[in-house]
Design an enzyme around this catalytic site. Structure first.
Site, PDB file in Angstrom:
ATOM      1  N   GLU A   1     -13.757   5.577   0.043  1.00 57.08           N
ATOM      2  CA  GLU A   1     -14.611   4.603   0.735  1.00 57.08           C
ATOM      3  C   GLU A   1     -15.310   5.303   1.895  1.00 57.08           C
ATOM      4  O   GLU A   1     -14.703   5.621   2.920  1.00 57.08           O
ATOM      5  CB  GLU A   1     -13.767   3.422   1.219  1.00 57.08           C
TER       6      GLU A   1
ATOM      7  N   GLU B   1       0.859  -1.188   0.000  1.00 55.47           N
ATOM      8  CA  GLU B   1       0.000   0.000   0.000  1.00 55.47           C
ATOM      9  C   GLU B   1       0.891   1.232   0.000  1.00 55.47           C
ATOM     10  O   GLU B   1       1.926   1.263   0.675  1.00 55.47           O
ATOM     11  CB  GLU B   1      -0.858   0.102   1.274  1.00 55.47           C
TER      12      GLU B   1
ATOM     13  N   LYS C   1     -15.400   4.223   5.837  1.00 55.86           N
ATOM     14  CA  LYS C   1     -14.213   4.269   6.687  1.00 55.86           C
ATOM     15  C   LYS C   1     -14.354   5.412   7.682  1.00 55.86           C
ATOM     16  O   LYS C   1     -15.270   6.244   7.596  1.00 55.86           O
ATOM     17  CB  LYS C   1     -12.961   4.452   5.825  1.00 55.86           C
TER      18      LYS C   1
ATOM     19  N   GLU D   1      -9.066   9.000   5.930  1.00 54.56           N
ATOM     20  CA  GLU D   1      -9.256   7.601   5.540  1.00 54.56           C
ATOM     21  C   GLU D   1     -10.308   7.427   4.449  1.00 54.56           C
ATOM     22  O   GLU D   1     -10.281   6.445   3.701  1.00 54.56           O
ATOM     23  CB  GLU D   1      -9.629   6.752   6.760  1.00 54.56           C
TER      24      GLU D   1
END
Length: 341
Positions: free
Chosen positions: A314, A263, A317, A322
């Site tokens: 997203e 990542e 999250k 985040e």
């Protein structure tokens, strides 16, 4: 043009095409596909989006059956995750064997599973930490029983919080608790020819130490060398972080290990230095850095394999940065003008 000249031109074009294909395969970036949102496209649409953007590698965090089905025949290389919440159950060898049968063997003929990531960023003191190595061993044994141990490598994904010292990179050292946790895992990786998966985030290093780290160093935009560490010179923080981890591995019996960056990303909003401009700069420059086919200063002859985090914003999250690491919006629109091919 004569037939001979036509043939020569075709052969030259084919040679360039094949060379380009080889280069792309060896030096392409991957993208992490998380599904922690309630407004995301279907798995089949996501695989088509990967293909349309020539993204040849993917990381997923659990063996989602719809994703694995959509990956059939795609030729996309895959990091398949074992979720942290599943670790305890898979310490049972029979359960691990069933997991491999259902999620790996069942797809192995036409899904290119490259790595299995057993757990993600499990802290050394966490109750789940003791499960990681037994699960890695169980999955390795199950792969061997299916004769897949040569093509699929078992690892775990760590982050740089395991380091007690990261600067200068040559002084990289695991903390005492981390060393007790990671040492037997390193032995497993060495014995099985597996890489260590590592999540590398210059963003968090920068925002956690802004008084000492320049933004340009974190974004790959420094005009010259920023850190000289003995024989090694660093122009970006990404390389320095990876090499600090390599140094720690060398101190812990892992000098032969490769690191796969599982990542790396930069948020577009939600916190300090989180903007579309900074994130777009980071992603574009990281892709360019990987495509060059060079390694870090410490591992100059070893091309970097890296997975960008993440495919989508997203919304389920935690609030803040985040939610904003996506390369695409949930409506499949690119947030940045970058090329993956």
């Amino acid at each position: 043009m004569s037939d001979k000249n036509v043939m020569a031109s075709l052969m030259l074009a084919l040679g360039l095409l094949l060379a380009g294909a080889g280069m792309t395969g060896a030096q392409s970036v991957g993208v992490c596909y998380g599904r922690n949102g309630n407004n995301l496209p279907s798995q089949a649409e996501v695989i088509e989006l990967f293909k349309a953007n020539s993204i040849g590698r993917m990381r997923i965090y659990d063996p989602d059956q719809a994703t694995l089905q959509a990956l059939r025949g795609s030729n996309i290389e895959l990091i398949l995750g074992v979720p942290n919440d599943n670790l305890q159950a898979l310490t049972d060898a029979s359960a691990a064997s069933n997991w491999v049968q259902n999620n790996v063997v069942a797809f192995s003929s036409d899904v290119k599973i490259k790595y299995i990531a057993v757990g993600n960023e499990v802290p050394p003191g966490d109750a789940k930490a003791p499960y990681i190595l037994p699960v890695m061993q169980n999955i390795q044994n199950a792969l061997a029983s299916a004769n897949l141990q040569g093509q699929i490598k078992v690892s775990t994904a760590v982050d740089t919080s395991l380091l007690s010292v990261s600067y200068p990179p040559s002084s990289g050292t695991f903390s005492d608790p981390a060393s007790q946790f990671i040492s037997p895992i390193i032995s497993f990786l060495v014995n099985n020819g597996s890489p260590l998966l590592a999540n590398i985030y210059p963003y968090f290093s920068y925002t956690g130490n802004m008084q000492s780290i320049d933004l340009a160093y974190a974004l790959f935009t420094s005009p010259g060398v920023v850190v000289t560490d003995g024989a090694y010179q660093y122009q970006n923080l990404f390389d320095a972080l990876v090499d600090s981890l390599y140094s720690a591995l060398e101190r812990t019996g892992g000098s032969s290990l490769a690191i796969v960056v599982s990542e790396s990303g930069w948020p577009s909003e939600g916190g300090t230095a989180a903007s579309l401009g900074n994130a777009g700069t980071y992603y574009a420059n990281l892709i360019s850095h990987v495509k060059q086919g060079k390694g870090t200063p410490r591992k100059a002859d070893q091309a970097i394999e890296a997975y960008l985090f993440a495919m989508f914003d997203e919304n389920l999250k935690a609030a803040g940065v985040e939610q904003h690491f996506g390369l695409f919006t949930p409506s499949k629109q690119p947030k940045y003008q970058i090329s993956f091919a």
